[in-house]
Design an enzyme around this catalytic site. Structure first.
Site, PDB file in Angstrom:
ATOM      1  N   GLU A 173      -1.837 -24.009  10.310  1.00  0.00           N
ATOM      2  CA  GLU A 173      -0.475 -23.934  10.006  1.00  0.00           C
ATOM      3  C   GLU A 173       0.624 -24.718   9.171  1.00  0.00           C
ATOM      4  O   GLU A 173       0.399 -24.079   7.786  1.00  0.00           O
ATOM      5  CB  GLU A 173       0.603 -23.911  11.262  1.00  0.00           C
ATOM      6  CG  GLU A 173       1.547 -23.272  10.938  1.00  0.00           C
ATOM      7  CD  GLU A 173       2.433 -22.741  12.683  1.00  0.00           C
ATOM      8  OE1 GLU A 173       3.812 -22.210  12.092  1.00  0.00           O
ATOM      9  OE2 GLU A 173       2.387 -22.258  13.097  1.00  0.00           O
TER      10      GLU A 173
ATOM     11  N   PHE B  47      -5.852 -14.734  17.505  1.00  0.00           N
ATOM     12  CA  PHE B  47      -7.101 -14.187  17.188  1.00  0.00           C
ATOM     13  C   PHE B  47      -7.973 -13.040  16.356  1.00  0.00           C
ATOM     14  O   PHE B  47      -6.961 -12.297  16.594  1.00  0.00           O
ATOM     15  CB  PHE B  47      -7.187 -14.524  18.823  1.00  0.00           C
ATOM     16  CG  PHE B  47      -7.539 -15.431  19.957  1.00  0.00           C
ATOM     17  CD1 PHE B  47      -7.014 -16.561  19.199  1.00  0.00           C
ATOM     18  CD2 PHE B  47      -7.515 -15.673  21.179  1.00  0.00           C
ATOM     19  CE1 PHE B  47      -7.195 -17.978  20.026  1.00  0.00           C
ATOM     20  CE2 PHE B  47      -7.595 -16.766  21.778  1.00  0.00           C
ATOM     21  CZ  PHE B  47      -7.484 -17.663  20.360  1.00  0.00           C
TER      22      PHE B  47
ATOM     23  N   HIS C 244       4.979 -20.619  14.390  1.00  0.00           N
ATOM     24  CA  HIS C 244       4.049 -20.498  15.184  1.00  0.00           C
ATOM     25  C   HIS C 244       3.941 -20.952  16.385  1.00  0.00           C
ATOM     26  O   HIS C 244       3.861 -21.176  17.392  1.00  0.00           O
ATOM     27  CB  HIS C 244       3.042 -19.614  14.748  1.00  0.00           C
ATOM     28  CG  HIS C 244       1.966 -19.026  15.452  1.00  0.00           C
ATOM     29  ND1 HIS C 244       2.046 -17.944  16.359  1.00  0.00           N
ATOM     30  CD2 HIS C 244       0.575 -18.910  15.866  1.00  0.00           C
ATOM     31  CE1 HIS C 244       1.296 -17.611  16.895  1.00  0.00           C
ATOM     32  NE2 HIS C 244       0.798 -18.329  16.851  1.00  0.00           N
TER      33      HIS C 244
ATOM     34  N   HIS D 285       3.972 -19.364  25.165  1.00  0.00           N
ATOM     35  CA  HIS D 285       2.877 -18.449  24.564  1.00  0.00           C
ATOM     36  C   HIS D 285       3.311 -17.126  24.981  1.00  0.00           C
ATOM     37  O   HIS D 285       2.246 -16.970  25.467  1.00  0.00           O
ATOM     38  CB  HIS D 285       1.795 -18.868  23.940  1.00  0.00           C
ATOM     39  CG  HIS D 285       1.206 -18.319  22.764  1.00  0.00           C
ATOM     40  ND1 HIS D 285       2.037 -16.957  21.943  1.00  0.00           N
ATOM     41  CD2 HIS D 285      -0.087 -18.336  22.064  1.00  0.00           C
ATOM     42  CE1 HIS D 285       1.034 -16.478  21.455  1.00  0.00           C
ATOM     43  NE2 HIS D 285      -0.073 -17.728  20.852  1.00  0.00           N
TER      44      HIS D 285
ATOM     45  N   CYS E 264      -1.503 -11.923  19.028  1.00  0.00           N
ATOM     46  CA  CYS E 264      -0.277 -12.972  18.808  1.00  0.00           C
ATOM     47  C   CYS E 264       0.311 -11.989  18.039  1.00  0.00           C
ATOM     48  O   CYS E 264       1.377 -12.820  17.698  1.00  0.00           O
ATOM     49  CB  CYS E 264      -0.768 -14.406  19.008  1.00  0.00           C
ATOM     50  SG  CYS E 264      -1.956 -14.633  19.844  1.00  0.00           S
TER      51      CYS E 264
ATOM     52  N   LYS F  93       7.880 -22.464  20.895  1.00  0.00           N
ATOM     53  CA  LYS F  93       6.951 -22.329  22.573  1.00  0.00           C
ATOM     54  C   LYS F  93       6.553 -23.292  23.099  1.00  0.00           C
ATOM     55  O   LYS F  93       6.288 -23.201  24.374  1.00  0.00           O
ATOM     56  CB  LYS F  93       5.551 -22.094  21.420  1.00  0.00           C
ATOM     57  CG  LYS F  93       5.475 -20.551  21.505  1.00  0.00           C
ATOM     58  CD  LYS F  93       3.934 -20.245  20.590  1.00  0.00           C
ATOM     59  CE  LYS F  93       3.778 -18.907  19.943  1.00  0.00           C
ATOM     60  NZ  LYS F  93       4.315 -18.452  18.726  1.00  0.00           N
TER      61      LYS F  93
END
Length: 432
Positions: A329, A414, A318, A355, A174, A350
């Site tokens: 985050e 990830f 994010h 996403h 991502c 998002k």
């Protein structure tokens, strides 16, 4: 100027997303708090426990490339080409003229293409595997070799425009697009290129990806009758992220070159940082250690002191809507900015777009640049019961924040991949 002194600007934007098939439509949808998430009611998805996502609607590739190539390419590659054409056109470069043999406005060997994606044209490999099982080796299409790799879009775009510099893929789950933007910044800043076209792309709405991420318990569940409510970053009821497909493109140039050819800089790409969590394949470090490292590096690269209250005016987070990810985050921002972190206006777009995985950094970079240009911060939708209610998370409606000078746009993925970009207003925007 020496390479190390060159300032890098963004001169073109393009987008093919569930929220719209161009930048203006995307921006309007996000500012108005419109959700792009719908139910996936096609037969291939019938047996899946999660059947929602952000899907491209109304896209027509006719006239984009020759008909035989349309049949051979994956949809994600066609979206990437369309977004790239939009970015070049906004920057004053006619894509059709390039295809007819006109020269690029930059030295062709100093023009680079970076295609960012988590998976690339994954549909081609899935189809080839099914063909192998059904018909044996002779049934496997040749196109999987030529067009089936994550970096194939870079080669397609290089040939399309006659760009003879670096052309390859960037894959970091991502964080792919954010890291590709950083690589583009470095190439221009340090004199290896004069222009870099960065394209983020992803097509994850297939049964394999949906099933795998559902089994991982990463996706929002239980929203088939109300898909628009599914993506809810920072809300107490958040259950995971919602996958979306699409592509976005940004054209980066050396500022001196852009101005000499009469192009309008849309934003300055001021800084970039990256890191690895070195912690877990899917879970973020609980204290946001790697994320904080990338954000701090981006600020330092931009010459900004996080203790300075004017360092960053806004964060396009994010913000995926996973319980662990959202908390980690915000912990990262606490670590970098200290007490003032909770006074920086934050949004998580998002919540509207879903996403787009490897393309998300490019999409959010475009939204950040539009925020710089307009002073409007889009809302975080579906934030009905904020878990982090002492943070300044923009909700309800877009906020007119007036002049905005610098925006932080981070991406975390990830594998512990982290990338963060700082965009700044141009000199003319600062003077307003």
């Amino acid at each position: 100027m020496t390479g190390a002194e060159r300032r890098v600007v963004v001169t073109g934007l393009g987008a093919i997303t569930p929220s719209g098939l161009d930048v203006t439509t995307l921006w309007n949808a996000v500012v108005q708090g419109q959700s792009a998430i719908t139910t996936l009611d096609d037969p291939p998805f019938d047996a899946l426990p999660v059947r929602i996502g952000g899907r491209i609607r109304g896209f027509d590739a006719a006239g984009l490339v020759d008909p035989p190539l349309i049949r051979r390419l994956s949809p994600v590659q066609l979206w990437a080409i369309a977004a790239a054409d939009q970015a070049l056109a906004q920057a004053g470069v006619d894509p059709a003229a390039l295809r007819q043999g006109r020269d690029l406005p930059w030295d062709a060997i100093r023009t680079a293409i970076l295609a960012a994606t988590g998976s690339g044209p994954i549909d081609q490999m899935q189809a080839a595997t099914r063909a192998l099982d059904a018909r044996g080796p002779r049934g496997v299409p040749l196109s999987v070799v030529v067009h089936g790799a994550p970096d194939a879009a870079a080669a397609l775009l290089s040939e399309r425009y006659g760009a003879r510099g670096t052309a390859h893929g960037v894959t970091a789950t991502c964080a792919s697009s954010a890291i590709a933007l950083g690589e583009g910044l470095r190439r221009i800043r340090h004199g290896y290129a004069d222009a870099v076209l960065v394209v983020g792309m992803e097509d994850c709405l297939n049964p394999v990806n949906l099933a795998a991420n559902t089994n991982l318990r990463a996706l929002a569940t239980g929203y088939e009758t109300d898909p628009a409510a599914a993506s809810r970053p920072f809300d107490r009821a958040r259950r995971g992220f919602v996958m979306s497909q699409g592509a976005a493109a940004l054209l980066l140039e050396a500022e001196d070159g852009a101005r000499s050819r009469g192009a309008e800089p849309l934003a300055v790409m001021a800084g970039f940082g990256e890191s690895s969590d070195a912690h877990h394949p899917t879970a973020p470090h609980p204290h946001g250690r790697g994320a904080a490292q990338a954000v701090a590096a981006a600020l330092a690269d931009a010459g900004l002191d996080p203790a300075d209250p004017t360092a960053v005016d806004h964060i396009n987070a994010h913000g995926t809507g996973t319980p662990a990810g959202d908390a980690a985050e915000l912990a990262a921002y606490d670590a970098v900015f200290g007490a003032r972190a909770r006074r920086i206006p934050i949004t998580a777009t998002k919540s509207s777009t879903g996403h787009l995985l490897g393309a998300s950094g490019a999409v959010e970079a475009i939204i950040s640049i539009q925020t710089l240009r307009t002073g409007l911060i889009p809302p975080t939708i579906n934030l009905d019961e904020p878990e982090f209610d002492d943070w300044d998370i923009v909700r309800g409606a877009a906020r007119d924040a007036g002049p905005i000078r610098r925006i932080l746009s981070p991406s975390f993925g990830f594998g512990g991949h982290n990338g963060a970009v700082v965009f700044a207003a141009t000199d003319s925007q600062e003077a307003r």
